[in-house]
Design an enzyme around this catalytic site. Structure first.
Site, mmCIF file in Angstrom:
data_model
loop_
_atom_site.group_PDB
_atom_site.id
_atom_site.type_symbol
_atom_site.label_atom_id
_atom_site.label_comp_id
_atom_site.label_asym_id
_atom_site.label_seq_id
_atom_site.Cartn_x
_atom_site.Cartn_y
_atom_site.Cartn_z
ATOM 1 N N HIS A 293 -0.936 20.397 -1.362
ATOM 2 C CA HIS A 293 0.532 20.341 -1.406
ATOM 3 C C HIS A 293 1.083 20.950 -2.689
ATOM 4 C CE1 HIS A 293 0.934 16.679 -4.012
ATOM 5 N NE2 HIS A 293 -0.127 16.237 -3.380
ATOM 6 N N GLU A 339 4.684 16.689 0.261
ATOM 7 C CA GLU A 339 3.713 15.634 0.563
ATOM 8 C C GLU A 339 4.061 14.345 -0.158
ATOM 9 O OE1 GLU A 339 0.245 13.036 -0.082
ATOM 10 O OE2 GLU A 339 1.380 14.138 -1.596
ATOM 11 N N GLU A 340 4.578 14.468 -1.392
ATOM 12 C CA GLU A 340 4.742 13.281 -2.233
ATOM 13 C C GLU A 340 5.785 12.301 -1.713
ATOM 14 O OE1 GLU A 340 2.766 12.364 -4.255
ATOM 15 O OE2 GLU A 340 1.901 13.974 -5.432
ATOM 16 N N HIS A 437 0.400 10.651 -10.742
ATOM 17 C CA HIS A 437 1.843 10.348 -10.770
ATOM 18 C C HIS A 437 2.367 9.973 -12.158
ATOM 19 C CE1 HIS A 437 1.884 9.216 -6.162
ATOM 20 N NE2 HIS A 437 1.433 10.443 -6.409
#
Length: 477
Positions: A293, A339-340, A437
């Site tokens: 991604h 995607e996140e 993250h």
């Protein structure tokens, strides 16, 4: 001995000898084929380790573009970057797939603190994706600590007007840290949905990591079908801060916690998946896709998550071309967007594949960081799972010992089907959640050799999938 008996015995011996000879011939042919495969795999690894491009591509992506959250200017720049790079390495065709994506922005840097024994303690904190903001002057309230969604539900109305603190850590006895993550992430995703229903004032969540540090980990959360008036601010605090707060709460259950964040969700924004391919030489109608991604969270540079997956996926095609390996099936490289916080790119890709009647026979996703290769997880029918596991003797010399049933990846999983073989690249997981993250997910955390070994590992299994996977006829387990 009767003549007829003698003839029958001779016939049986001849058939037996013939079967043994055929078996020897087949074994010899298989051995020759294995030698060809072994030689080609060695070429892929040699090229990646001596002439690989992935590390410099990653440097360019992270240093010159940086974070790439969906809807941001960084995400838009990364689309242009990806399209240009695919064309530069000479893919047969390159195009963009339009997709509308969520656009959440963090706003000003978050602030959090509390006072105990006349000492003010500042708390490292970050808003979770899709969270609403606090009021302009922030929120102050007493804190209730819980370890699970179930424990929070049991509190019921007792949480009204309070800040609910979810503090369930990773299970450190689990060797695979992705399993530990899976055992905790529900409190991040669903905590505000549960607590908002009972009138809680806000939610803070222990960061999703097995390390103890001062870096809060963001990630997506959801309000589900909660009405807007019940949606409450939600943030992650660092693991070390969570431990300290837990101790302080035991000593002073009535302490007041303050935090302020100014995030908001804007209207959906236009974006793209970036797609390129090498046309298959024998079965161009069959597609094997490899990807990661392109988007990333906004705190760091999106290096391990998922810059490494992006550059490794493109390097699969680069290594094929470098070694003059012509895929039988069409080899497609896809940089998925969003995607996140939404997987809109994955859903759009699968939607268009169905609409265009594309025949995907396999897929590989890299979204687990760029650390030392360990193997692959397989999501396929029984026959093809066994087929992939039979390649262990070819892959194990490169440290690829893990070939187990499991998930593939969020971006290729919408392609799942009885005759589609999906694979997830699995590097060593021990350091991944140190950076996941966070603001520390930066280029300097990626080791060049580990990254290149991953590219070659991915190219190797794609080579084998392209050569041996067939889906013209239904495969029955």
């Amino acid at each position: 001995m009767k003549k007829s008996t003698l003839i029958l015995l001779l016939s049986v011996l001849m058939i037996s000898c013939s079967q043994k000879q055929e078996k020897l011939v087949n074994t010899k042919l298989l051995t020759i084929e294995e030698k060809i495969d072994s030689t080609n795999l060695k070429k892929l690894f040699n090229s990646a380790l001596t002439e690989g491009k992935s590390y410099e591509w990653l440097r360019d992506l992270t240093q010159n573009i940086g974070s790439r959250l969906s809807g941001s200017s960084g995400a838009a720049k990364s689309v242009i970057w990806g399209e240009k790079l695919m064309k530069e390495i000479g893919l047969d065709s390159v195009w963009l797939q339009p997709v509308m994506v969520p656009h959440w922005v963090r706003g000003e840097k978050e602030i959090a603190n509390y006072t105990t024994k006349s000492t003010k303690k500042n708390v490292p904190i970050c808003a979770l994706g899709f969270s609403v903001a606090t009021p302009k002057n922030g929120i102050t309230a007493e804190v209730i600590e819980v370890k699970s969604i179930e424990e929070a539900k049991a509190l019921g109305s007792k949480m009204k007007g309070k800040i609910v603190f979810f503090n369930r850590p990773f299970d450190d006895t689990l060797i695979n840290t992705f399993r530990a993550y899976g055992g905790c992430v529900d409190q991040r995703v669903n905590g505000a949905k549960v607590c908002g229903e009972f009138g809680a004032k806000a939610v803070i969540v222990r960061s999703m990591t097995n390390s103890i540090d001062d870096y809060p980990h963001t990630g997506t959360m959801s309000y589900g079908d909660l009405p807007k008036e019940k949606q409450i601010p939600t943030a992650a605090i660092s693991s070390r801060a969570a431990n300290i707060l837990s101790v302080d709460l035991k000593q002073n259950p009535e302490l007041k916690f303050y935090f302020k964040q100014s995030c908001e969700t804007l209207p959906d924004a236009p974006s793209f998946n970036v797609v390129g391919e090498i046309k298959g030489s024998e079965n161009p109608e069959n597609i094997v896709v490899v990807g990661g991604h392109l988007d990333s969270w906004d705190l760091g540079e999106g290096a391990h998550d998922d810059g490494t997956g992006i550059v490794q996926s493109l390097e699969v095609a680069y290594l094929f071309k470098k070694n003059n390996i012509k895929p039988k099936n069409t080899l497609r490289v896809t940089f998925f967007m969003n995607e996140e916080n939404g997987t809109r790119g994955a859903k759009k890709y699968a939607e268009l594949a169905k609409l265009n009647k594309e025949n995907h026979i396999g897929g590989l996703e890299s979204d687990a960081g760029g650390h030392t290769p360990r193997g692959f997880s397989i999501d396929a029918n029984t026959v093809n799972t066994k087929l992939l596991q039979s390649w262990k003797k070819l892959l194990s010399p490169y440290g690829l010992h893990d070939l187990d049933k499991g998930g593939s990846g969020a971006d290729i999983s919408p392609l799942k089907g009885e005759n589609v073989t999906l694979v997830g690249y699995r590097p060593d997981s021990q350091r991944y959640f140190d950076y996941h993250h966070t603001s520390t997910d930066t280029f300097d955390k990626v080791n060049k050799r580990e990254l290149e070994l991953g590219s070659a590992s991915m190219a190797s299994i794609i080579y084998l999938m392209d050569k041996y996977l067939y889906s013209n006829e239904p495969v029955k387990p």
